[in-house]
Design a protein around this motif. Structure first.
Motif, mmCIF file in Angstrom:
data_model
loop_
_atom_site.group_PDB
_atom_site.id
_atom_site.type_symbol
_atom_site.label_atom_id
_atom_site.label_comp_id
_atom_site.label_asym_id
_atom_site.label_seq_id
_atom_site.Cartn_x
_atom_site.Cartn_y
_atom_site.Cartn_z
ATOM 1 N N UNK A 30 50.563 79.365 68.875
ATOM 2 C CA UNK A 30 50.307 78.420 67.791
ATOM 3 C C UNK A 30 48.801 78.220 67.677
ATOM 4 N N UNK A 31 48.292 78.419 66.463
ATOM 5 C CA UNK A 31 46.857 78.231 66.238
ATOM 6 C C UNK A 31 46.531 76.742 66.303
ATOM 7 N N UNK A 32 45.516 76.374 67.094
ATOM 8 C CA UNK A 32 45.139 74.972 67.266
ATOM 9 C C UNK A 32 44.211 74.476 66.174
ATOM 10 N N UNK A 33 43.715 75.360 65.277
ATOM 11 C CA UNK A 33 42.758 74.958 64.247
ATOM 12 C C UNK A 33 43.350 75.010 62.843
ATOM 13 N N UNK A 34 44.395 75.803 62.648
ATOM 14 C CA UNK A 34 45.010 75.943 61.319
ATOM 15 C C UNK A 34 46.179 74.972 61.198
ATOM 16 N N UNK A 35 46.350 74.463 59.999
ATOM 17 C CA UNK A 35 47.480 73.582 59.715
ATOM 18 C C UNK A 35 47.008 72.240 59.193
ATOM 19 N N UNK A 36 47.950 71.427 58.731
ATOM 20 C CA UNK A 36 49.353 71.819 58.530
ATOM 21 C C UNK A 36 49.528 72.685 57.274
ATOM 22 N N UNK A 38 51.891 74.302 60.503
ATOM 23 C CA UNK A 38 51.438 75.007 61.712
ATOM 24 C C UNK A 38 51.481 76.513 61.505
ATOM 25 N N UNK A 39 50.556 77.183 62.155
ATOM 26 C CA UNK A 39 50.417 78.637 62.030
ATOM 27 C C UNK A 39 50.892 79.273 63.335
ATOM 28 N N UNK A 40 52.056 80.002 63.275
ATOM 29 C CA UNK A 40 52.651 80.602 64.462
ATOM 30 C C UNK A 40 52.535 82.118 64.397
ATOM 31 N N UNK A 50 45.723 89.515 64.447
ATOM 32 C CA UNK A 50 46.118 89.286 63.060
ATOM 33 C C UNK A 50 45.325 88.123 62.470
ATOM 34 N N UNK A 51 44.812 88.312 61.245
ATOM 35 C CA UNK A 51 44.079 87.272 60.517
ATOM 36 C C UNK A 51 44.681 87.126 59.135
ATOM 37 N N UNK A 52 44.731 85.884 58.662
ATOM 38 C CA UNK A 52 45.347 85.627 57.364
ATOM 39 C C UNK A 52 44.670 84.409 56.746
ATOM 40 N N UNK A 53 44.070 84.595 55.564
ATOM 41 C CA UNK A 53 43.358 83.537 54.846
ATOM 42 C C UNK A 53 42.347 82.855 55.770
ATOM 43 N N UNK A 54 42.547 81.564 56.077
ATOM 44 C CA UNK A 54 41.578 80.835 56.882
ATOM 45 C C UNK A 54 41.726 81.103 58.376
ATOM 46 N N UNK A 55 42.807 81.692 58.765
ATOM 47 C CA UNK A 55 43.028 81.935 60.188
ATOM 48 C C UNK A 55 42.211 83.142 60.659
ATOM 49 N N UNK A 56 41.463 82.945 61.745
ATOM 50 C CA UNK A 56 40.662 83.999 62.337
ATOM 51 C C UNK A 56 41.158 84.278 63.755
ATOM 52 N N UNK A 57 40.893 85.478 64.213
ATOM 53 C CA UNK A 57 41.391 85.879 65.522
ATOM 54 C C UNK A 57 40.676 85.172 66.675
ATOM 55 N N UNK A 58 39.522 84.536 66.386
ATOM 56 C CA UNK A 58 38.813 83.850 67.458
ATOM 57 C C UNK A 58 39.115 82.358 67.505
#
Length: 407
Positions: A30-36, A38-40, A50-58
Motif C-alpha cells: 500500500x502506497x503511504x503517499x497516494x490516496x484517497x 488507497x493505492x494497492x 510500476x508507476x501510475x499518474x501521481x504514484x512513483x516507484x520511490x
C-alpha cells in the motif's frame, strides 16, 4: 510493516491491484503517499517499479499482511477472523463444522480458543460493561423525567388561551369533540359486505379461466393502482391470452398445411368429429372390461357396425338357448392385451374373455390363494361371478401354470 490489513480468506474481498487488476494475495503493498482512494499493488507489480499518474516507484510504502498473532501466539489474525466467520456460519457449538470450514485447526482447538478468548475473557466483559455504563450515563443526561401523578399545565380560566382551547382535556391531549365532528356523517349508513356484486361476477365470467384466476389474484392490488389502471392491466392480459391462443391455432393450421380459412373451418369440423369418435371408443373400451358375456358383446358390436354402414344386420342376436360354439375372440386393440403372455392370450381367445376382465379375475384368485394358502374350485366360483365353465377353465389354467395351488 502494517499489520492492519484485510483478514478475509476470500481474495475477492480484497481490493484489486492497480497494476495488473488481479486480486491481491497477502502480503501486498500500500502506497503511504497516494490516496484517497488507497493505492494497492501486488508484489510482482511492486518489484517491477510500476508507476501510475501521481504514484512513483520511490514513494514510501506499507506491507499489508494479517500473518501475526493477536490473542494467542499460535493463532494468526487471519485465523481469528476465519474462526469468527465459521462460528457465524455454522452456529455456536458446532465445532466440528467450524473446524471443517477453517481447515487449519482441530475441533478441540477451535472450541478451547473461542471459549477462552471470546466467552470467558475478562477484558471483553469489562469493556462491554464500560460501554453499557457510558451509554446509560449519556441517556441519563438527555432524558426528561416524567411522573404520571404530575398535573399537566392548564391555561388560566379568564385568559384568551382558555377561550381558544375550550373543551381541551390536557391529561388526554385531546378535545372533547373533534373539530369537524360530523365529517363522516354521510358514511354512517354505508354497509360493507365481503361478497361482490353480481355485476363484478358477470365481468369476471366474460374472461377465460386463466384470466379469471389472474383477476382474482390481482384484485387485492386494485386499491393501490386505481380502478382504471387495474382494468387496463386485466384487459391487456386478456388480450395477450387471446393473441397467444390465436397464434397457437394458426401454427396448428400451418403445420397441417392449411393456407386459407375455408380449409381451416373444414379442418376444425373434422377434428371435432375425430375427438368425439375417439371419446366414444375410449368409453366403450372401458365398458368392455366389465362385460361378462363377451360373445354377446361381439355380436352386438358387429350388428351395430352393419346398421351404421346402412346394411341389414347379418348376425342375429344370440339367445340363451341353442347357443352354437363361437369362434375364438379377436384380441386386437382390446385394452390389457399387451400385459398377457402367449398362453394367457390363447386362453382369453378360447374362453372369449376380454384381457381386462381376465386380469381382474386372475388378481382376485391370486390374492385369495395367498390368504388361504390354497384355493378350491368352489371358492373360485364364489369369488368371480361368471359362467361356471369359464371359471373352471381359468382355474385349471392358473393351477397348470403354477400361479395358484389347490386347497
Amino acid at each position: 510493516m502494517d499489520r492492519l490489513g484485510s483478514f478475509s480468506n476470500d481474495p475477492s474481498d480484497k481490493p484489486p491491484c492497480r497494476g495488473c487488476s488481479s486480486y491481491l494475495m497477502e502480503p501486498y503493498i500500500k502506497c503511504a503517499e497516494c490516496g484517497p482512494p488507497p493505492f494497492f499493488l501486488c508484489l510482482q507489480c511492486f518489484t517491477r517499479g510500476f508507476e501510475y499518474k501521481k504514484h512513483q516507484s520511490d514513494h514510501t510504502y506499507e506491507i499489508m499482511t494479517s500473518d501475526f498473532p493477536v490473542l494467542d501466539p499460535s493463532w494468526t489474525a487471519q485465523e481469528e477472523m476465519a474462526l469468527l466467520e465459521a462460528v457465524m456460519d455454522c452456529g455456536f457449538g458446532n465445532w466440528q463444522d467450524v473446524a471443517n470450514q477453517m481447515c487449519t485447526k482441530t475441533k478441540e482447538e477451535c472450541e478451547k480458543h473461542y471459549m477462552k478468548h471470546f466467552i470467558n475473557n475478562p477484558l471483553f466483559a469489562s469493556t462491554l460493561l464500560n460501554l453499557k455504563q457510558a451509554e446509560e450515563a449519556k441517556t441519563a443526561d438527555t432524558a426528561i423525567p416524567f411522573h404520571s401523578t404530575d398535573d399537566p399545565p392548564r391555561p388560566t380560566f379568564d385568559s384568551l388561551l382558555s377561550r381558544d382551547m375550550a373543551g381541551y382535556m390536557p391529561a388526554r391531549a385531546d378535545f372533547i369533540e373533534e373539530f369537524d365532528n360530523y365529517a363522516e356523517w354521510d358514511l354512517r349508513d354505508i354497509d360493507f359486505v365481503e361478497d361482490d356484486s353480481d355485476i363484478l361476477h358477470v365481468m369476471e365470467r366474460r374472461y377465460p379461466k386463466e384470466v379469471q384466476d389472474l383477476y382474482e389474484t390481482m384484485r387485492r392490488f386494485a386499491r393501490i393502482v386505481g380502478p382504471v389502471e387495474h382494468d387496463k392491466f386485466i384487459e391487456s392480459h386478456a388480450l395477450e391470452f387471446e393473441l397467444r391462443r390465436e397464434i397457437k391455432r394458426l401454427q396448428e393450421y400451418r403445420t397441417a398445411g392449411i393456407t386459407n380459412f375455408c380449409s381451416a373451418r373444414t379442418y376444425d369440423h373434422l377434428k371435432k368429429t375425430r375427438e368425439e369418435e375417439r371419446l366414444k371408443r375410449t368409453m366403450l373400451s372401458e365398458v368392455l372390461q366389465y362385460i361378462q358375456d363377451s360373445s354377446a358383446c361381439q355380436q352386438w358390436l358387429r350388428r351395430q357396425a352393419d346398421i351404421d354402414s346402412g346394411l341389414s344386420p347379418s348376425i342375429p342376436m344370440a339367445s340363451n338357448s341353442g347357443r352354437r360354439s363361437a369362434p375364438p375372440l379377436n384380441l386386437t386393440g382390446l385394452p390389457g392385451t399387451e400385459k398377457l403372455n402367449e398362453k394367457e392370450k390363447e386362453l382369453c381367445q378360447m374362453v372369449r374373455l376380454v384381457p381386462g376382465a381376465y386380469l381382474e379375475y386372475k388378481s382376485a384368485l391370486l390374492n385369495e390363494c395367498n390368504k388361504q394358502g390354497g384355493l378350491r374350485l368352489a371358492q373360485a366360483r364364489a369369488l368371480i361371478k361368471i359362467d361356471v365353465n369359464k371359471t373352471r377353465k381359468i382355474y385349471d389354467f392358473l393351477i397348470r401354470e403354477g400361479y395358484i395351488t389347490k386347497g
